[in-house]
Design a protein around this motif. Structure first.
Motif, mmCIF file in Angstrom:
data_model
loop_
_atom_site.group_PDB
_atom_site.id
_atom_site.type_symbol
_atom_site.label_atom_id
_atom_site.label_comp_id
_atom_site.label_asym_id
_atom_site.label_seq_id
_atom_site.Cartn_x
_atom_site.Cartn_y
_atom_site.Cartn_z
ATOM 1 N N GLU A 145 -48.345 27.239 -9.061
ATOM 2 C CA GLU A 145 -46.884 27.247 -8.999
ATOM 3 C C GLU A 145 -46.278 27.513 -10.378
ATOM 4 N N ILE A 146 -46.823 26.880 -11.406
ATOM 5 C CA ILE A 146 -46.300 27.094 -12.756
ATOM 6 C C ILE A 146 -46.545 28.533 -13.200
ATOM 7 N N SER A 147 -47.710 29.072 -12.871
ATOM 8 C CA SER A 147 -48.016 30.442 -13.279
ATOM 9 C C SER A 147 -47.086 31.446 -12.597
ATOM 10 N N ILE A 148 -46.715 31.184 -11.335
ATOM 11 C CA ILE A 148 -45.773 32.069 -10.644
ATOM 12 C C ILE A 148 -44.392 31.973 -11.298
ATOM 13 N N VAL A 149 -43.996 30.744 -11.663
ATOM 14 C CA VAL A 149 -42.721 30.546 -12.354
ATOM 15 C C VAL A 149 -42.688 31.360 -13.640
ATOM 16 N N MET A 150 -43.773 31.310 -14.407
ATOM 17 C CA MET A 150 -43.817 32.028 -15.679
ATOM 18 C C MET A 150 -43.843 33.540 -15.465
ATOM 19 N N SER A 151 -44.549 34.000 -14.452
ATOM 20 C CA SER A 151 -44.594 35.442 -14.154
ATOM 21 C C SER A 151 -43.232 35.960 -13.734
ATOM 22 N N ALA A 152 -42.448 35.107 -13.080
ATOM 23 C CA ALA A 152 -41.147 35.540 -12.559
ATOM 24 C C ALA A 152 -40.229 36.032 -13.669
ATOM 25 N N TYR A 153 -40.325 35.410 -14.854
ATOM 26 C CA TYR A 153 -39.486 35.845 -15.973
ATOM 27 C C TYR A 153 -39.744 37.311 -16.318
ATOM 28 N N PHE A 154 -41.006 37.676 -16.384
ATOM 29 C CA PHE A 154 -41.358 39.040 -16.772
ATOM 30 C C PHE A 154 -41.027 40.043 -15.672
ATOM 31 N N LEU A 155 -41.082 39.587 -14.425
ATOM 32 C CA LEU A 155 -40.660 40.443 -13.323
ATOM 33 C C LEU A 155 -39.160 40.725 -13.437
ATOM 34 N N GLY A 156 -38.378 39.675 -13.711
ATOM 35 C CA GLY A 156 -36.945 39.865 -13.902
ATOM 36 C C GLY A 156 -36.632 40.734 -15.104
ATOM 37 N N PHE A 157 -37.413 40.576 -16.171
ATOM 38 C CA PHE A 157 -37.206 41.364 -17.379
ATOM 39 C C PHE A 157 -37.427 42.853 -17.104
ATOM 40 N N LEU A 158 -38.458 43.145 -16.311
ATOM 41 C CA LEU A 158 -38.700 44.539 -15.927
ATOM 42 C C LEU A 158 -37.520 45.098 -15.137
ATOM 43 N N GLY A 159 -37.002 44.298 -14.210
ATOM 44 C CA GLY A 159 -35.846 44.735 -13.434
ATOM 45 C C GLY A 159 -34.629 44.969 -14.303
ATOM 46 N N GLY A 160 -34.429 44.074 -15.284
ATOM 47 C CA GLY A 160 -33.299 44.219 -16.193
ATOM 48 C C GLY A 160 -33.377 45.481 -17.025
ATOM 49 N N SER A 161 -34.591 45.847 -17.421
ATOM 50 C CA SER A 161 -34.757 47.054 -18.237
ATOM 51 C C SER A 161 -34.374 48.307 -17.458
ATOM 52 N N ARG A 162 -34.475 48.230 -16.151
ATOM 53 C CA ARG A 162 -34.153 49.407 -15.326
ATOM 54 C C ARG A 162 -32.677 49.462 -14.950
ATOM 55 N N PHE A 163 -32.089 48.297 -14.597
ATOM 56 C CA PHE A 163 -30.739 48.309 -14.026
ATOM 57 C C PHE A 163 -29.627 48.050 -15.042
ATOM 58 N N THR A 164 -29.936 47.427 -16.174
ATOM 59 C CA THR A 164 -28.881 47.160 -17.154
ATOM 60 C C THR A 164 -28.201 48.427 -17.646
ATOM 61 N N PRO A 165 -28.956 49.496 -17.982
ATOM 62 C CA PRO A 165 -28.269 50.724 -18.412
ATOM 63 C C PRO A 165 -27.263 51.240 -17.389
ATOM 64 N N GLY A 173 -45.595 31.894 -21.987
ATOM 65 C CA GLY A 173 -45.358 31.097 -20.788
ATOM 66 C C GLY A 173 -46.324 29.963 -20.526
ATOM 67 N N MET A 174 -47.600 30.116 -20.917
ATOM 68 C CA MET A 174 -48.611 29.152 -20.497
ATOM 69 C C MET A 174 -49.184 28.307 -21.627
ATOM 70 N N SER A 175 -48.760 28.539 -22.864
ATOM 71 C CA SER A 175 -49.305 27.765 -23.987
ATOM 72 C C SER A 175 -48.953 26.285 -23.865
ATOM 73 N N ALA A 176 -47.720 25.992 -23.460
ATOM 74 C CA ALA A 176 -47.310 24.593 -23.309
ATOM 75 C C ALA A 176 -48.086 23.920 -22.181
ATOM 76 N N VAL A 177 -48.331 24.645 -21.105
ATOM 77 C CA VAL A 177 -49.098 24.096 -19.982
ATOM 78 C C VAL A 177 -50.516 23.777 -20.437
ATOM 79 N N TYR A 178 -51.126 24.694 -21.166
ATOM 80 C CA TYR A 178 -52.471 24.453 -21.688
ATOM 81 C C TYR A 178 -52.493 23.227 -22.590
ATOM 82 N N GLY A 179 -51.517 23.148 -23.508
ATOM 83 C CA GLY A 179 -51.482 22.017 -24.429
ATOM 84 C C GLY A 179 -51.391 20.688 -23.716
ATOM 85 N N GLN A 180 -50.585 20.630 -22.676
ATOM 86 C CA GLN A 180 -50.460 19.381 -21.930
ATOM 87 C C GLN A 180 -51.730 19.065 -21.147
ATOM 88 N N ARG A 181 -52.395 20.100 -20.637
ATOM 89 C CA ARG A 181 -53.621 19.874 -19.866
ATOM 90 C C ARG A 181 -54.765 19.339 -20.736
#
Length: 445
Positions: free
Chosen positions: A42-62, A219-227
């Motif tokens: 679940e955390i990994s999907i949350v972190m991936s979602a940011y980069f998915l949105g970023f890709l979308g922003g790079s296309r539609f913002t212009p 995205g995952m460095s904090a998760v690793y540190g806590q684990r």
């Protein structure tokens, strides 16, 4: 450089606060997700979602800027970021965070594109390279400052989320008040992936693998540190070490890349980065308290992976005509973004399978893959013994296509200066030879 900074200090201040807000939410969500009992997947999907949105922003913002203008796009996206940051602690459900991260990735990309357009418009041929360097320093300083702020509050409460929201909101003022005329906006059409791979297989594959590396770091460095049982303060030091070393090593590696075959440097950085991951993984498996080894691994990883980003862009430019460089930067950023989306998902699976050490195993495989593929490419394509490189320009992976094209302009201007100097030297030598010939003729007569 000081003069360039003071000329656009308000714009840099606004970007600094934006980077603090973004860096804070990235680390904070990883830590808070553990508190809320989210699974690694679940955390990994949350972190991936940011980069998915970023890709979308790079296309539609212009397209959005073309319809309603820079100011309206900036205000709308920035206010949305503030709202989402406050919503995180209210809706502590995986689905809500995945949606929020997608939206916030889209919005941050749009905000960066808008601000970077103003930055590009405020610079000229004489100071564009210096502005690019300051921008990268501001980005890294913002992310590092965010790690310190994480230690000042309770990750299970609301305050840190409110602080992040306030910082993003306050960032509007200096950016909007300092921005001059509304710049003409336009980014080059990205080069097709097929053409990009044909032009530079190493640049394309390397950028894809680096996307996974950056996603793991951000995205995952904090998760690793806590684990592995690190305290919040130790996690802050670990993540800060990644970005500080990225800044420190950028310039000496850039200097070296202009003087040797860049493929040799890519092999060396990939192998050294993989070695640092191996040390950190081995220490974690053998020594119970391996915090020092973890920080050393972070320093090596950040100091090799981030310069590799600019190095691969410069290497790709070595095989391009000047008019194709801007389009190639857009294609490379897209490839990097695809790698970033998939990175946390694969890393989350690995951490479920082998434990927290999967973090270092994942990074090791990617960095070793870059080194090995670079070695393979050296057997497939010969390089001019003179290493006729396009001059290196520092650039961070946190930027968008706009700042990448600013870097490309720096590349082109530097290359034109080199060509002009070479032509001037050739003319001087020709004139000297002519004068010598004339003197010889006179002596003969």
């Amino acid at each position: 450089m000081v003069q360039v900074f003071f000329a656009s200090w308000a714009l840099f201040l606004g970007m600094f606060m934006l980077m603090i807000g973004n860096g804070l939410q990235g680390t904070l969500l990883g830590l808070r997700g553990e508190v809320e009992g989210f699974s690694t997947l679940e955390i990994s999907i949350v972190m991936s979602a940011y980069f998915l949105g970023f890709l979308g922003g790079s296309r539609f913002t212009p397209k959005m800027i073309g319809k309603v203008g820079h100011v309206r796009v900036f205000a709308a996206l920035a206010s949305t970021i503030s709202a989402v940051l406050i919503a995180y602690p209210v809706l502590t459900e995986p689905w809500a965070w995945i949606l929020g991260r997608t939206v916030i990735g889209f919005c941050f990309c749009g905000v960066y594109i808008t601000a970077e357009s103003w930055l590009n418009d405020s610079s000229d041929n004489e100071n564009r390279g210096q502005a690019l360097s300051i921008y990268m320093i501001v980005q890294m300083a913002g992310i590092v400052s965010a790690q310190y702020l994480v230690t000042l509050g309770d990750i299970s409460g609301y305050v840190l989320f409110i602080v992040a929201s306030m910082l993003v909101s306050l960032a509007f003022a200096p950016i909007l008040l300092s921005a001059g005329r509304i710049p003409e906006f336009g980014t080059a059409k990205p080069m097709s992936i097929k053409q990009l791979i044909k032009t530079s297989p190493l640049g394309s594959v390397g950028m894809f693998l680096l996307g996974g590396v950056f996603a793991a770091q951000f995205g995952m460095s904090a998760v690793y540190g806590q684990r592995v049982g690190l305290t919040v303060g130790q996690i802050s030091v670990f993540i800060s070490a990644i970005y500080i070393s990225a800044l420190v090593f950028q310039y000496p590696i850039g200097w070296l890349s202009d003087r040797i075959d860049r493929r040799i440097l890519i092999v060396g950085l990939g192998a050294f980065g993989a070695g640092g991951c191996l040390v950190a993984y081995g220490a974690g498996a053998i020594v119970e308290d391996s915090f020092v080894a973890i920080v050393i691994g972070g320093v090596i990883m950040g100091g090799t992976s981030n310069p590799l980003y600019a190095l691969l862009i410069a290497y790709t430019n070595d095989y391009l005509e000047k008019e194709d460089m801007a389009g190639a930067s857009g294609g490379l950023l897209f490839v990097n973004g695809v790698g970033a989306v998939s990175g946390p998902l694969i890393l989350g699976w690995m951490m479920d399978q082998v434990g927290p050490g999967g973090y270092w195993m994942f990074l090791l495989v990617l960095m070793a893959g870059i080194a090995l593929y670079a070695l393979f490419r050296m057997t497939q394509r010969e390089r001019d013994i003179e290493y006729d490189n396009v001059p290196y320009a520092p650039i961070s992976a946190a930027g968008t296509a706009v700042i990448a094209e600013v870097a490309q302009e720096v590349y082109i201007e530097a290359e034109e200066e080199v060509i002009a100097e070479a032509e001037a030297e050739a003319d001087d030598e020709a004139n000297a030879d002519q004068e010598t010939s004339n003197d010889t003729d006179r002596d003969t007569n």
